[in-house]
Every structure is written in structure tokens, then in C-alpha cells.
Design a protein around this motif. Sequence first.
Motif, PDB file in Angstrom:
ATOM      1  N   GLU A  72       3.500   4.477   5.431  1.00 22.47           N
ATOM      2  CA  GLU A  72       3.853   3.600   6.549  1.00 22.47           C
ATOM      3  C   GLU A  72       5.249   3.901   7.068  1.00 22.47           C
ATOM      4  O   GLU A  72       5.491   3.875   8.278  1.00 22.47           O
ATOM      5  N   GLY A 115       1.178   4.198  -0.161  1.00 20.15           N
ATOM      6  CA  GLY A 115       0.885   3.547   1.119  1.00 20.15           C
ATOM      7  C   GLY A 115       2.156   3.114   1.839  1.00 20.15           C
ATOM      8  O   GLY A 115       2.266   3.265   3.057  1.00 20.15           O
ATOM      9  N   ARG A 116       3.115   2.570   1.079  1.00 18.62           N
ATOM     10  CA  ARG A 116       4.391   2.169   1.702  1.00 18.62           C
ATOM     11  C   ARG A 116       5.137   3.379   2.252  1.00 18.62           C
ATOM     12  O   ARG A 116       5.716   3.323   3.343  1.00 18.62           O
ATOM     13  N   ASP A 129       0.836   5.634  -7.866  1.00 18.90           N
ATOM     14  CA  ASP A 129       0.684   4.245  -7.458  1.00 18.90           C
ATOM     15  C   ASP A 129       0.220   4.219  -6.003  1.00 18.90           C
ATOM     16  O   ASP A 129       0.952   4.660  -5.112  1.00 18.90           O
ATOM     17  N   PRO A 130      -0.984   3.728  -5.721  1.00 23.68           N
ATOM     18  CA  PRO A 130      -1.464   3.752  -4.330  1.00 23.68           C
ATOM     19  C   PRO A 130      -0.630   2.885  -3.404  1.00 23.68           C
ATOM     20  O   PRO A 130      -0.480   3.189  -2.224  1.00 23.68           O
ATOM     21  N   GLU A 131      -0.057   1.804  -3.938  1.00 25.29           N
ATOM     22  CA  GLU A 131       0.765   0.940  -3.083  1.00 25.29           C
ATOM     23  C   GLU A 131       2.052   1.647  -2.681  1.00 25.29           C
ATOM     24  O   GLU A 131       2.481   1.560  -1.530  1.00 25.29           O
ATOM     25  N   ALA A 132       2.682   2.328  -3.641  1.00 27.41           N
ATOM     26  CA  ALA A 132       3.916   3.057  -3.318  1.00 27.41           C
ATOM     27  C   ALA A 132       3.620   4.175  -2.318  1.00 27.41           C
ATOM     28  O   ALA A 132       4.389   4.392  -1.367  1.00 27.41           O
ATOM     29  N   ARG A 134      -3.938   0.422   6.363  1.00 25.97           N
ATOM     30  CA  ARG A 134      -3.213  -0.652   5.665  1.00 25.97           C
ATOM     31  C   ARG A 134      -2.892  -1.795   6.618  1.00 25.97           C
ATOM     32  O   ARG A 134      -2.992  -2.962   6.270  1.00 25.97           O
ATOM     33  N   GLN A 135      -2.523  -1.459   7.846  1.00 15.18           N
ATOM     34  CA  GLN A 135      -2.240  -2.509   8.833  1.00 15.18           C
ATOM     35  C   GLN A 135      -3.512  -3.277   9.175  1.00 15.18           C
ATOM     36  O   GLN A 135      -3.487  -4.493   9.336  1.00 15.18           O
ATOM     37  N   ASP A 160      -6.013  -3.798   7.145  1.00 18.29           N
ATOM     38  CA  ASP A 160      -6.270  -4.688   6.011  1.00 18.29           C
ATOM     39  C   ASP A 160      -5.389  -5.926   6.078  1.00 18.29           C
ATOM     40  O   ASP A 160      -5.848  -7.044   5.828  1.00 18.29           O
ATOM     41  N   ARG A 161      -4.115  -5.733   6.415  1.00 15.63           N
ATOM     42  CA  ARG A 161      -3.215  -6.890   6.537  1.00 15.63           C
ATOM     43  C   ARG A 161      -3.661  -7.809   7.672  1.00 15.63           C
ATOM     44  O   ARG A 161      -3.636  -9.034   7.541  1.00 15.63           O
TER      45      ARG A 161
END
Length: 198
Positions: free
Chosen positions: A50, A46-47, A41-44, A114-115, A117-118
Motif C-alpha cells: 500500500e 500488504g502494508r 507476514d501477509p499484513e506487513a 486490501r482497500q 476489503d476495508r
Amino acid sequence: MAPERDTARDRTPAGATAASRPRMRLDQPLPRRRRFLPEYDPEAFGRLSERIARFLGTGRFIVWMTIVIILWVLWNVFAPGGLRFDEYPFIFLTLMLSLQASYAAPLILLAQNRQDDRDRVNLEQDRKQNERSIADTEYLTREIAALRIGLGEVATRDWIRSELQDMVKELEERQNGHRRDPVVFPAERSRGRDADDR
């Protein structure tokens, strides 16, 4: 004759691409493809990156890293010869530090992306909110201008008071029998005030 009709129906339509494409149903999902690489999972991920990047940027990490390096050096200098695992040039320590740095740099870059992008999404939302605020402000400015124009045509309290005083005086004159000249609009008479006093 009937068999000839069936063979005519089974023929492929004219065109080279129609015969090579398999028929697909659009109301059903495609079967899952076999993958040779592991899925994640790319989101997991990425978290997690971070979290690691946040930890690497704290003073706690520097303190722990310093303690580990000091213990490593002390153990390999003062421990008995058979228990030492990294002699004086500390090549294994250098290898471990470079390995840690080689993993830390991409994790920090991933967290930074990721930051970014946010921040980009937040900036876009702020820009849209500013556009809405500007449009609302312009609308309210037009409404206030229209109200000011409309209020310019409304009778003011002083004008109404002066008109009522004129009418009271005229009624008193009529009661006393002193009627000077018939005037339809009392404001047309000039008694020391402007006709534009309305």
C-alpha cells in the motif's frame, strides 16, 4: 489367565479406521511443520504494497521517474564511448521500465484488494449501524405515539380551570343560600360550554 487379559486390552477396537489413526493429545499444540518456502507476514507485506502504491500514484514519483529517464538518456548519448552502458535504442532502459511496471501493477492490485476489503467491512458496519438507528427510531416513534395517547386522557389546564370556576360558583351560591339543584358532578351542568370540554 492374567496374560490373556492383558492381550485382550491391547487389541485395537473394532473398525478399520481406528487402527490406522495415531493417538493425538488435544491439550497440547501440534509441533511446527517444516516448511521449504520462506515465511512472511501477509499484513506487513500488504502494508508495504500500500505504501508503494500510494507513492506510485503521486506526482513526486512521476517527477523522479522523468528525471531518471532524462539523466539516463543524456548520459548514454553524451558520455564518452567507454562510459556508456546503454546505446541508442535504449534496450536496457526499456527493460528496466517494463520490470518496474511488472512489479507496480500487482502491488497496486494488492493495495486495491486490501482497500476493497476495508470498504466491505466499513459498509457492513454502516449497514448494521443503520439497522440499529432504524430500530431505535421505530421504538421512539412507538413511545411518542403511546405518550400522545396517554396525554389525550390527561386533564388539560383549561378543563381544570373551568371545573374550579364551576366549583367556586357553586360554593358562592351555597354561601348565599341559593342552591338550585343538587349535582354530583359540576361538569354535567351545561352553562354554555360543551360537556366534552375536558
